[in-house]
Design a protein around this motif. Structure first.
Motif, PDB file in Angstrom:
ATOM      1  N   ALA A 131       0.816  -1.216   0.000  1.00  9.03           N
ATOM      2  CA  ALA A 131       0.000   0.000   0.000  1.00  9.03           C
ATOM      3  C   ALA A 131       0.856   1.276   0.000  1.00  9.03           C
ATOM      4  O   ALA A 131       0.347   2.361  -0.308  1.00  9.03           O
ATOM      5  N   ASP A 132       2.128   1.155   0.336  1.00 10.41           N
ATOM      6  CA  ASP A 132       3.020   2.318   0.388  1.00 10.41           C
ATOM      7  C   ASP A 132       3.646   2.649  -0.960  1.00 10.41           C
ATOM      8  O   ASP A 132       4.334   3.663  -1.091  1.00 10.41           O
ATOM      9  N   TYR A 133       3.407   1.818  -1.967  1.00 14.26           N
ATOM     10  CA  TYR A 133       4.042   2.031  -3.264  1.00 14.26           C
ATOM     11  C   TYR A 133       3.750   3.412  -3.863  1.00 14.26           C
ATOM     12  O   TYR A 133       4.682   4.071  -4.353  1.00 14.26           O
ATOM     13  N   PRO A 134       2.508   3.899  -3.840  1.00 17.32           N
ATOM     14  CA  PRO A 134       2.277   5.235  -4.429  1.00 17.32           C
ATOM     15  C   PRO A 134       3.144   6.327  -3.792  1.00 17.32           C
ATOM     16  O   PRO A 134       3.674   7.186  -4.506  1.00 17.32           O
ATOM     17  N   PHE A 135       3.332   6.286  -2.468  1.00 22.81           N
ATOM     18  CA  PHE A 135       4.194   7.272  -1.820  1.00 22.81           C
ATOM     19  C   PHE A 135       5.642   7.084  -2.268  1.00 22.81           C
ATOM     20  O   PHE A 135       6.326   8.051  -2.612  1.00 22.81           O
ATOM     21  N   TYR A 136       6.118   5.854  -2.239  1.00 23.39           N
ATOM     22  CA  TYR A 136       7.479   5.548  -2.667  1.00 23.39           C
ATOM     23  C   TYR A 136       7.728   6.088  -4.072  1.00 23.39           C
ATOM     24  O   TYR A 136       8.743   6.739  -4.337  1.00 23.39           O
ATOM     25  N   LYS A 137       6.772   5.830  -4.959  1.00 23.01           N
ATOM     26  CA  LYS A 137       6.901   6.248  -6.351  1.00 23.01           C
ATOM     27  C   LYS A 137       7.001   7.774  -6.457  1.00 23.01           C
ATOM     28  O   LYS A 137       7.765   8.290  -7.275  1.00 23.01           O
ATOM     29  N   THR A 138       6.260   8.508  -5.621  1.00 24.81           N
ATOM     30  CA  THR A 138       6.339   9.974  -5.690  1.00 24.81           C
ATOM     31  C   THR A 138       7.743  10.461  -5.341  1.00 24.81           C
ATOM     32  O   THR A 138       8.181  11.477  -5.894  1.00 24.81           O
ATOM     33  N   LEU A 139       8.441   9.763  -4.457  1.00 31.58           N
ATOM     34  CA  LEU A 139       9.802  10.169  -4.113  1.00 31.58           C
ATOM     35  C   LEU A 139      10.784   9.845  -5.232  1.00 31.58           C
ATOM     36  O   LEU A 139      11.561  10.707  -5.636  1.00 31.58           O
ATOM     37  N   VAL A 140      10.773   8.616  -5.722  1.00 30.76           N
ATOM     38  CA  VAL A 140      11.785   8.202  -6.705  1.00 30.76           C
ATOM     39  C   VAL A 140      11.528   8.788  -8.084  1.00 30.76           C
ATOM     40  O   VAL A 140      12.399   8.712  -8.958  1.00 30.76           O
ATOM     41  N   GLN A 141      10.361   9.413  -8.263  1.00 31.75           N
ATOM     42  CA  GLN A 141      10.078  10.088  -9.531  1.00 31.75           C
ATOM     43  C   GLN A 141      10.109  11.609  -9.388  1.00 31.75           C
ATOM     44  O   GLN A 141       9.806  12.330 -10.335  1.00 31.75           O
TER      45      GLN A 141
END
Length: 171
Positions: A14-24
């Motif tokens: 469930a944390d993937y969307p947050f993670y993605k906002t950082l690495v992108q």
């Protein structure tokens, strides 16, 4: 794992969307990955790598950083095994959302993780930092790491800061 203001926990799917906002985020990635934000496929691979790291007791992998009081995600940090100049090293690293820069979360998370590394029996710890990232170099020095050398890591010039944890956390 907790510090004064932060809760650190393994990622869930469930944390993937947050993670993605950082690495992108181009600001976040300015000094990481050669300054190149990750595309969707790369972001997914990097995220899934954390679950593999959680299986290896020598490292924590990256952990989600949340404010204790609000559970707001502010970034991620962890102890990660890296190969530098042919030697396996334990690195302490952190990534924060830009709105959470300059308030001490990086220093606080890194310090708590350094204590964790010491409690797990490690003595040597490094940080791999882009030469122009003076903020991260300041955090490293504030936590007791010292400049060790310049090198190339995954094709990118970096500086290595290191410390002996036994000197920082005796008794």
């Amino acid at each position: 794992m907790e510090s004064e203001r932060l809760r650190m926990r393994p990622f869930s799917e469930a944390d993937y969307p947050f993670y993605k906002t950082l690495v992108q985020n181009e600001l976040v990635m300015r000094y990481i990955n050669g300054g190149i934000a990750l595309d969707d496929a790369e972001a997914q691979i990097w995220f899934e790598r954390q679950f593999e790291r959680y299986e290896d007791e020598r490292q924590t992998g990256f952990l989600l950083l949340e404010k204790k009081e609000t559970r707001e995600a502010v970034g991620f940090a962890g102890l990660v095994l890296q190969e530098v100049d042919g030697v396996e090293e334990l690195e302490v690293g952190y990534w924060l959302t830009p709105i959470h820069w300059k308030v001490g979360y990086g220093r606080e998370a890194a310090n708590r993780l350094m204590q964790e590394a010491f409690e797990r029996g490690n003595d040597r710890l490094i940080s791999i930092i882009h030469p122009e990232n003076t903020s991260s170099q300041n955090v490293a020095r504030a936590n007791g790491l010292q400049w060790e050398k310049e090198t190339v890591f995954k094709g990118v010039p970096v500086v290595i800061y290191s410390c002996r944890l036994s000197r920082l956390f005796r008794g």
